[in-house]
Design a protein around this motif. Structure first.
Motif, PDB file in Angstrom:
ATOM      1  N   LEU A   1      27.175 -33.742  63.226  1.00 49.61           N
ATOM      2  CA  LEU A   1      25.979 -32.918  63.330  1.00 49.61           C
ATOM      3  C   LEU A   1      25.000 -33.125  62.180  1.00 49.61           C
ATOM      4  O   LEU A   1      23.781 -33.150  62.384  1.00 49.61           O
ATOM      5  CB  LEU A   1      26.378 -31.441  63.402  1.00 49.61           C
ATOM      6  CG  LEU A   1      27.214 -31.033  64.617  1.00 49.61           C
ATOM      7  CD1 LEU A   1      27.714 -29.600  64.464  1.00 49.61           C
ATOM      8  CD2 LEU A   1      26.416 -31.188  65.902  1.00 49.61           C
ATOM      9  N   VAL A   2      25.518 -33.285  60.973  1.00 51.62           N
ATOM     10  CA  VAL A   2      24.657 -33.403  59.791  1.00 51.62           C
ATOM     11  C   VAL A   2      24.288 -34.855  59.517  1.00 51.62           C
ATOM     12  O   VAL A   2      23.107 -35.205  59.419  1.00 51.62           O
ATOM     13  CB  VAL A   2      25.346 -32.788  58.556  1.00 51.62           C
ATOM     14  CG1 VAL A   2      24.476 -32.964  57.310  1.00 51.62           C
ATOM     15  CG2 VAL A   2      25.620 -31.297  58.788  1.00 51.62           C
ATOM     16  N   ASP A   3      25.291 -35.720  59.427  1.00 51.76           N
ATOM     17  CA  ASP A   3      25.043 -37.099  58.992  1.00 51.76           C
ATOM     18  C   ASP A   3      24.574 -38.013  60.115  1.00 51.76           C
ATOM     19  O   ASP A   3      23.823 -38.963  59.867  1.00 51.76           O
ATOM     20  CB  ASP A   3      26.318 -37.694  58.381  1.00 51.76           C
ATOM     21  CG  ASP A   3      26.796 -36.928  57.162  1.00 51.76           C
ATOM     22  OD1 ASP A   3      25.963 -36.266  56.522  1.00 51.76           O
ATOM     23  OD2 ASP A   3      27.999 -36.994  56.856  1.00 51.76           O
ATOM     24  N   THR A   4      25.016 -37.749  61.341  1.00 49.90           N
ATOM     25  CA  THR A   4      24.681 -38.639  62.459  1.00 49.90           C
ATOM     26  C   THR A   4      23.513 -38.100  63.281  1.00 49.90           C
ATOM     27  O   THR A   4      22.540 -38.810  63.540  1.00 49.90           O
ATOM     28  CB  THR A   4      25.906 -38.848  63.364  1.00 49.90           C
ATOM     29  OG1 THR A   4      26.986 -39.362  62.576  1.00 49.90           O
ATOM     30  CG2 THR A   4      25.602 -39.828  64.492  1.00 49.90           C
ATOM     31  N   ALA A   5      23.598 -36.844  63.717  1.00 51.85           N
ATOM     32  CA  ALA A   5      22.557 -36.266  64.570  1.00 51.85           C
ATOM     33  C   ALA A   5      21.399 -35.661  63.782  1.00 51.85           C
ATOM     34  O   ALA A   5      20.324 -35.448  64.331  1.00 51.85           O
ATOM     35  CB  ALA A   5      23.165 -35.202  65.481  1.00 51.85           C
ATOM     36  N   HIS A   6      21.631 -35.360  62.498  1.00 52.46           N
ATOM     37  CA  HIS A   6      20.581 -34.745  61.660  1.00 52.46           C
ATOM     38  C   HIS A   6      19.995 -33.511  62.339  1.00 52.46           C
ATOM     39  O   HIS A   6      18.771 -33.357  62.461  1.00 52.46           O
ATOM     40  CB  HIS A   6      19.480 -35.759  61.340  1.00 52.46           C
ATOM     41  CG  HIS A   6      19.970 -37.039  60.754  1.00 52.46           C
ATOM     42  ND1 HIS A   6      20.551 -37.110  59.504  1.00 52.46           N
ATOM     43  CD2 HIS A   6      20.010 -38.307  61.266  1.00 52.46           C
ATOM     44  CE1 HIS A   6      20.905 -38.356  59.247  1.00 52.46           C
ATOM     45  NE2 HIS A   6      20.597 -39.093  60.300  1.00 52.46           N
ATOM     46  N   VAL A   7      20.888 -32.628  62.795  1.00 48.34           N
ATOM     47  CA  VAL A   7      20.470 -31.421  63.508  1.00 48.34           C
ATOM     48  C   VAL A   7      19.597 -30.558  62.610  1.00 48.34           C
ATOM     49  O   VAL A   7      19.895 -30.348  61.427  1.00 48.34           O
ATOM     50  CB  VAL A   7      21.700 -30.634  63.987  1.00 48.34           C
ATOM     51  CG1 VAL A   7      21.302 -29.253  64.511  1.00 48.34           C
ATOM     52  CG2 VAL A   7      22.440 -31.416  65.060  1.00 48.34           C
ATOM     53  N   THR A   8      18.510 -30.052  63.174  1.00 48.04           N
ATOM     54  CA  THR A   8      17.590 -29.188  62.440  1.00 48.04           C
ATOM     55  C   THR A   8      17.353 -27.907  63.230  1.00 48.04           C
ATOM     56  O   THR A   8      17.691 -27.814  64.418  1.00 48.04           O
ATOM     57  CB  THR A   8      16.245 -29.884  62.185  1.00 48.04           C
ATOM     58  OG1 THR A   8      15.671 -30.255  63.456  1.00 48.04           O
ATOM     59  CG2 THR A   8      16.426 -31.128  61.340  1.00 48.04           C
ATOM     60  N   GLY A   9      16.749 -26.941  62.581  1.00 48.72           N
ATOM     61  CA  GLY A   9      16.472 -25.661  63.199  1.00 48.72           C
ATOM     62  C   GLY A   9      15.626 -25.787  64.450  1.00 48.72           C
ATOM     63  O   GLY A   9      14.685 -26.582  64.499  1.00 48.72           O
ATOM     64  N   GLY A  10      15.986 -25.005  65.466  1.00 49.68           N
ATOM     65  CA  GLY A  10      15.230 -24.995  66.704  1.00 49.68           C
ATOM     66  C   GLY A  10      15.732 -25.958  67.759  1.00 49.68           C
ATOM     67  O   GLY A  10      15.341 -25.853  68.928  1.00 49.68           O
TER      68      GLY A  10
END
Length: 320
Positions: free
Chosen positions: A141-150
């Protein structure tokens, strides 16, 4: 008994849970930059029983083998050059993966910088359930998808070890979380932060939810979950496929829909594990241990794990 030996769960041949046996084996010694950790608890993961059966990471192992990558315990001894840890420190880690770590044992050795401080709010049994599952979720989620708010994030198998932590990490990142799981897990998943829950046994998820930006697929090709996920992923969105990577069928379907795909194999990462530990101690993330077992019950634990019906994680408590 001699300090030169220790108890460990070993397998001499790949097979069913019955091949797991507790034996006395040589105790490891730390090399320079390594630490010797007295294991209080070892987490159990699907890769463990898959490897035991001759699948998973079996091709990277040599028999006889001690399974287990998740550990929580206390530093017993440090090798030359170690500056970050000292005897008595409480630590947890997923050392060496995918090479053998020997976590189902009274002691392990590994490079000191693969270990993180144990979250102060957790018991060793709880901390042992954290590393592999939390690092998988974090690296996806953090390193691969770079999930952000919204963003909207769909998590398959959300009630499992990786899944229940991924729900919480995605929520911490500000995402709207859609979780698939059996219906009796939905109340719990909503408590963890899921905004929308889908019972995959009664409804096809692609007919039950709208478009999402990221899919964390912890199921794979079973029932076509990977390919079916393309239908709910926005153009330019990302499917992170964990169990067996990106299949040819998924790659083809995603390519036609302008959807990105990525495989993921978790790596030891003390910095990320330290970040997760901070979230745990702050109350933003909690880890669920459905049941703990003694070393002699490793076979029973594997049998339960292979049902794929556990809530959160299973753990071996080495010192009970």
């Amino acid at each position: 008994m001699s300090e030169q030996t220790m108890r460990a769960v070993t397998i001499k041949e790949f097979g069913g849970p019955e091949v797991l046996a507790v034996e006395r084996v040589a105790r490891p010694e730390p090399l320079p930059t390594e630490v010797l950790v007295r294991v209080h608890a070892a987490g159990i993961n699907p890769v463990d029983w898959k490897t035991r059966a001759g699948h998973g990471m079996a091709g990277l192992q040599t028999l006889p083998l001690t399974l287990g990558w998740d550990v929580s315990g206390v530093v017993e001894e440090v090798g030359f050059g170690v500056t970050t840890l000292a005897p008595g420190d409480e630590v947890c880690a997923m050392p060496w993966f995918p090479r053998p770590a020997g976590g189902y044992a009274e002691f392990v050795t590994a490079p000191s910088r693969q270990f993180a401080r144990k979250p102060a709010s957790l018991s060793h049994a709880e901390a042992a359930a954290l590393p592999l599952a939390a690092l998988t979720a974090w690296q996806a989620l953090v390193d691969t998808a770079h999930v952000t708010g919204g963003q909207r994030v769909l998590i398959h198998a959300a009630a499992g070890g990786v899944g229940h932590l991924a729900v919480q990490i995605a929520k911490h990142l500000g995402a709207e979380v859609v979780a698939t799981a059996r219906g009796h897990r939905h109340t719990w998943l909503r408590e963890l932060g899921a905004d929308e829950t889908i019972d995959y046994t009664s409804r096809r998820f692609e007919e039950a939810t709208g478009a999402v930006d990221v899919v964390l697929d912890l199921v794979g090709a079973a029932d076509g979950t990977d390919v079916r996920s393309v239908a709910v992923t926005r153009p330019g969105g990302l499917i992170v496929s964990v169990p067996s990577g990106v299949s040819d069928a998924l790659a083809a379907a995603a390519g036609e829909a302008d959807v990105r795909t990525s495989p993921l194999l978790v790596e030891p990462d003390a910095a990320a594990l330290t970040a997760v530990a901070g979230l745990v101690d702050s109350g933003a993330v909690r880890v669920e241990v459905e049941r703990s077992f003694g070393l002699e019950q490793a076979g029973e634990a594997h049998r339960l794990g292979e049902t794929n019906r556990t809530r959160g994680k299973l753990v071996l408590e080495v010192a009970r």
